[in-house]
Design a protein around this motif. Structure first.
Motif, PDB file in Angstrom:
ATOM      1  N   GLN A   1       0.831  -1.204   0.000  1.00 35.94           N
ATOM      2  CA  GLN A   1       0.000   0.000   0.000  1.00 35.94           C
ATOM      3  C   GLN A   1       0.869   1.259   0.000  1.00 35.94           C
ATOM      4  N   LEU A   2       1.965   1.212   0.738  1.00 38.52           N
ATOM      5  CA  LEU A   2       2.884   2.345   0.794  1.00 38.52           C
ATOM      6  C   LEU A   2       3.461   2.625  -0.595  1.00 38.52           C
ATOM      7  N   ALA A   3       3.795   1.549  -1.310  1.00 37.86           N
ATOM      8  CA  ALA A   3       4.366   1.699  -2.651  1.00 37.86           C
ATOM      9  C   ALA A   3       3.341   2.265  -3.637  1.00 37.86           C
ATOM     10  N   ALA A   4       2.049   1.978  -3.388  1.00 39.05           N
ATOM     11  CA  ALA A   4       0.986   2.441  -4.293  1.00 39.05           C
ATOM     12  C   ALA A   4       0.397   3.788  -3.874  1.00 39.05           C
ATOM     13  N   ALA A   5       0.868   4.316  -2.739  1.00 39.35           N
ATOM     14  CA  ALA A   5       0.288   5.551  -2.195  1.00 39.35           C
ATOM     15  C   ALA A   5       0.338   6.683  -3.209  1.00 39.35           C
ATOM     16  N   LYS A   6      -0.798   7.366  -3.361  1.00 38.00           N
ATOM     17  CA  LYS A   6      -0.931   8.537  -4.244  1.00 38.00           C
ATOM     18  C   LYS A   6      -0.567   8.246  -5.698  1.00 38.00           C
ATOM     19  N   ASN A   7      -0.639   6.970  -6.080  1.00 36.92           N
ATOM     20  CA  ASN A   7      -0.308   6.573  -7.459  1.00 36.92           C
ATOM     21  C   ASN A   7      -1.593   6.260  -8.223  1.00 36.92           C
ATOM     22  N   THR A   8      -2.038   7.197  -9.043  1.00 39.36           N
ATOM     23  CA  THR A   8      -3.301   7.010  -9.777  1.00 39.36           C
ATOM     24  C   THR A   8      -3.177   5.973 -10.895  1.00 39.36           C
ATOM     25  N   ALA A   9      -1.948   5.512 -11.156  1.00 37.48           N
ATOM     26  CA  ALA A   9      -1.763   4.461 -12.162  1.00 37.48           C
ATOM     27  C   ALA A   9      -2.016   3.070 -11.589  1.00 37.48           C
ATOM     28  N   THR A  10      -2.307   2.992 -10.289  1.00 35.03           N
ATOM     29  CA  THR A  10      -2.592   1.698  -9.647  1.00 35.03           C
ATOM     30  C   THR A  10      -3.773   1.022 -10.333  1.00 35.03           C
ATOM     31  N   THR A  11      -3.609  -0.243 -10.706  1.00 34.33           N
ATOM     32  CA  THR A  11      -4.686  -0.976 -11.373  1.00 34.33           C
ATOM     33  C   THR A  11      -5.613  -1.608 -10.331  1.00 34.33           C
ATOM     34  N   GLU A  12      -6.782  -2.015 -10.806  1.00 39.54           N
ATOM     35  CA  GLU A  12      -7.716  -2.689  -9.906  1.00 39.54           C
ATOM     36  C   GLU A  12      -7.111  -3.975  -9.359  1.00 39.54           C
ATOM     37  N   ASP A  13      -6.422  -4.740 -10.214  1.00 33.66           N
ATOM     38  CA  ASP A  13      -5.787  -5.986  -9.768  1.00 33.66           C
ATOM     39  C   ASP A  13      -4.759  -5.723  -8.670  1.00 33.66           C
ATOM     40  N   ALA A  14      -3.953  -4.670  -8.869  1.00 34.77           N
ATOM     41  CA  ALA A  14      -2.929  -4.330  -7.866  1.00 34.77           C
ATOM     42  C   ALA A  14      -3.593  -3.938  -6.553  1.00 34.77           C
ATOM     43  N   TYR A  15      -4.690  -3.180  -6.640  1.00 31.90           N
ATOM     44  CA  TYR A  15      -5.384  -2.755  -5.423  1.00 31.90           C
ATOM     45  C   TYR A  15      -5.995  -3.953  -4.701  1.00 31.90           C
ATOM     46  N   LEU A  16      -6.582  -4.871  -5.446  1.00 28.04           N
ATOM     47  CA  LEU A  16      -7.171  -6.059  -4.825  1.00 28.04           C
ATOM     48  C   LEU A  16      -6.096  -6.905  -4.133  1.00 28.04           C
ATOM     49  N   SER A  17      -4.900  -6.944  -4.719  1.00 26.05           N
ATOM     50  CA  SER A  17      -3.791  -7.668  -4.075  1.00 26.05           C
ATOM     51  C   SER A  17      -3.428  -7.026  -2.741  1.00 26.05           C
ATOM     52  N   ILE A  18      -3.481  -5.680  -2.701  1.00 31.01           N
ATOM     53  CA  ILE A  18      -3.154  -4.958  -1.467  1.00 31.01           C
ATOM     54  C   ILE A  18      -4.164  -5.286  -0.371  1.00 31.01           C
ATOM     55  N   ILE A  19      -5.458  -5.169  -0.688  1.00 31.23           N
ATOM     56  CA  ILE A  19      -6.458  -5.399   0.370  1.00 31.23           C
ATOM     57  C   ILE A  19      -6.596  -6.882   0.701  1.00 31.23           C
ATOM     58  N   ASP A  20      -6.233  -7.747  -0.251  1.00 29.90           N
ATOM     59  CA  ASP A  20      -6.207  -9.181   0.031  1.00 29.90           C
ATOM     60  C   ASP A  20      -5.209  -9.455   1.158  1.00 29.90           C
ATOM     61  N   ALA A  21      -4.044  -8.795   1.072  1.00 29.14           N
ATOM     62  CA  ALA A  21      -3.012  -8.986   2.086  1.00 29.14           C
ATOM     63  C   ALA A  21      -3.311  -8.181   3.347  1.00 29.14           C
ATOM     64  N   LYS A  22      -3.669  -6.918   3.174  1.00 27.28           N
ATOM     65  CA  LYS A  22      -3.769  -5.992   4.299  1.00 27.28           C
ATOM     66  C   LYS A  22      -5.009  -6.240   5.168  1.00 27.28           C
ATOM     67  N   THR A  23      -6.120  -6.610   4.547  1.00 27.54           N
ATOM     68  CA  THR A  23      -7.386  -6.765   5.276  1.00 27.54           C
ATOM     69  C   THR A  23      -7.885  -8.209   5.288  1.00 27.54           C
ATOM     70  N   ALA A  24      -7.971  -8.812   4.099  1.00 24.19           N
ATOM     71  CA  ALA A  24      -8.612 -10.130   3.994  1.00 24.19           C
ATOM     72  C   ALA A  24      -7.802 -11.235   4.670  1.00 24.19           C
ATOM     73  N   ALA A  25      -6.485 -11.070   4.767  1.00 24.06           N
ATOM     74  CA  ALA A  25      -5.642 -12.132   5.343  1.00 24.06           C
ATOM     75  C   ALA A  25      -6.023 -12.451   6.786  1.00 24.06           C
ATOM     76  N   LEU A  26      -6.335 -11.426   7.578  1.00 23.39           N
ATOM     77  CA  LEU A  26      -6.684 -11.693   8.985  1.00 23.39           C
ATOM     78  C   LEU A  26      -8.096 -12.258   9.100  1.00 23.39           C
ATOM     79  N   PHE A  27      -9.018 -11.831   8.246  1.00 20.39           N
ATOM     80  CA  PHE A  27     -10.351 -12.442   8.196  1.00 20.39           C
ATOM     81  C   PHE A  27     -10.214 -13.930   7.855  1.00 20.39           C
ATOM     82  N   ALA A  28      -9.396 -14.234   6.837  1.00 21.65           N
ATOM     83  CA  ALA A  28      -9.204 -15.628   6.402  1.00 21.65           C
ATOM     84  C   ALA A  28      -8.614 -16.465   7.531  1.00 21.65           C
ATOM     85  N   ALA A  29      -7.592 -15.924   8.201  1.00 20.76           N
ATOM     86  CA  ALA A  29      -6.943 -16.656   9.292  1.00 20.76           C
ATOM     87  C   ALA A  29      -7.895 -16.859  10.457  1.00 20.76           C
TER      88      ALA A  29
END
Length: 311
Positions: free
Chosen positions: A136-164
């Motif tokens: 997320q830090l690497a993608a901060a303020k980067n409007t070129a971020t793709t939807e796939d890249a964003y989904l990878s971020i929230i998959d790790a940052k948010t969904a990982a603890l829900f899954a665990a």
């Protein structure tokens, strides 16, 4: 949940005065306790009869609390659940260090539970969450971020603890791999749906219900799915607006309203919620291998609750 809250307060005790003060500030500010609830419900769904699930659920809440403290420092956030953030009251250094203390306490509790599979699942989740933060830090303020890249971020940052949190319910009960995988899928897709609804609510939700101001993500220059979709679907003038406000941080009066108008024009919020509903459906299907029960019904209700926050 009462037992979990008692453990949380007990394990937040330290001879260093600042640690319980800062921890109690965040615990007292509320929160839905969704992740520990998932661990409790999943363990009961799998027929677990011991007491280790309570300690595990409390450890999961400590892990979550630690990530919130670290998040607020990284994002330079001033409010959390409608109250001043810990970093604003005690400073960034103390906030990061207390977050580290809580993470250490979480793993102490997990060692006491004595389940190697549970320890493995949650230590993997902790590493994945940290990776998500760096992504997320690497993608901060980067409007070129793709939807796939964003989904990878929230998959790790948010969904990982829900899954665990969901998967440990089957692991602590010693259930077979297919049930563990099903609960992991349930938690992951629930987490993705939860975060996407959060993203949408930041641009049209009710501040009194959200516990934060509408537009906080916008003011902090966060790249979220509604922004990504609006940027992609917009014209050159629209993109210039997003670059000025998100990338350069130049926000003037009326810019939030204009941002919301662009999202409505390009159906970005609607599309974000549609994706959230899709992940919610995947989560519901993952539960289908379990026989109908009160716990399965409650876990379905959690999906409905997460999606219903949008209305």
């Amino acid at each position: 949940m009462n037992a979990i809250n008692r453990i949380i307060l007990d394990k937040a005790v330290s001879h260093v005065d600042l640690i319980p003060k800062l921890t109690h500030h965040l615990v007292a500010s509320g929160g839905k306790r969704l992740r520990p609830m998932l661990a409790i419900a999943a363990s009961k769904l799998c027929g677990y009869t011991g007491r280790g699930h309570v300690q595990t659920a409390a450890a999961i809440e400590f892990m979550h609390t630690a990530t919130l403290l670290h998040d607020d420092v990284v994002d330079e956030s001033d409010t959390r659940r409608g109250r001043k953030t810990a970093r604003l009251i005690w400073g960034n250094q103390a906030t990061v260090l207390v977050g580290d203390f809580l993470l250490g306490q979480a793993f102490r509790m997990l060692v006491d539970v004595g389940s190697l599979p549970v320890l493995r699942i949650l230590s993997n989740a902790a590493a994945t969450i940290a990776e998500g933060e760096v992504m997320q830090l690497a993608a901060a303020k980067n409007t070129a971020t793709t939807e796939d890249a964003y989904l990878s971020i929230i998959d790790a940052k948010t969904a990982a603890l829900f899954a665990a949190a969901a998967e440990v319910g089957a692991a602590i009960a010693g259930r077979p791999a297919d049930e563990q995988a099903a609960l992991r899928s349930y938690g992951r897709n629930l987490g993705l749906a939860f975060q996407l609804v959060d993203d949408a609510l930041d641009y049209y939700g009710d501040s009194s219900r959200l516990g934060k101001s509408v537009g906080d993500d916008f003011r902090e220059g966060k790249i979220t799915l509604p922004v990504i979709l609006s940027f992609r679907r917009g014209n050159d003038r629209d993109r210039a607006f997003w670059n000025r406000t998100i990338v350069e941080g130049e926000i003037a009066d009326g810019d939030l309203e204009h941002a919301i108008g662009l999202m409505q024009k390009h159906k970005a919020i609607e599309a974000t919620l549609e994706r959230a509903r899709s992940y919610g459906s995947i989560a519901a299907d993952a539960l289908a291998i379990f026989p109908e029960s009160r716990e399965r019904g409650a876990m379905q209700d959690v999906i409905d609750f997460c999606i219903a926050r949008a209305h």
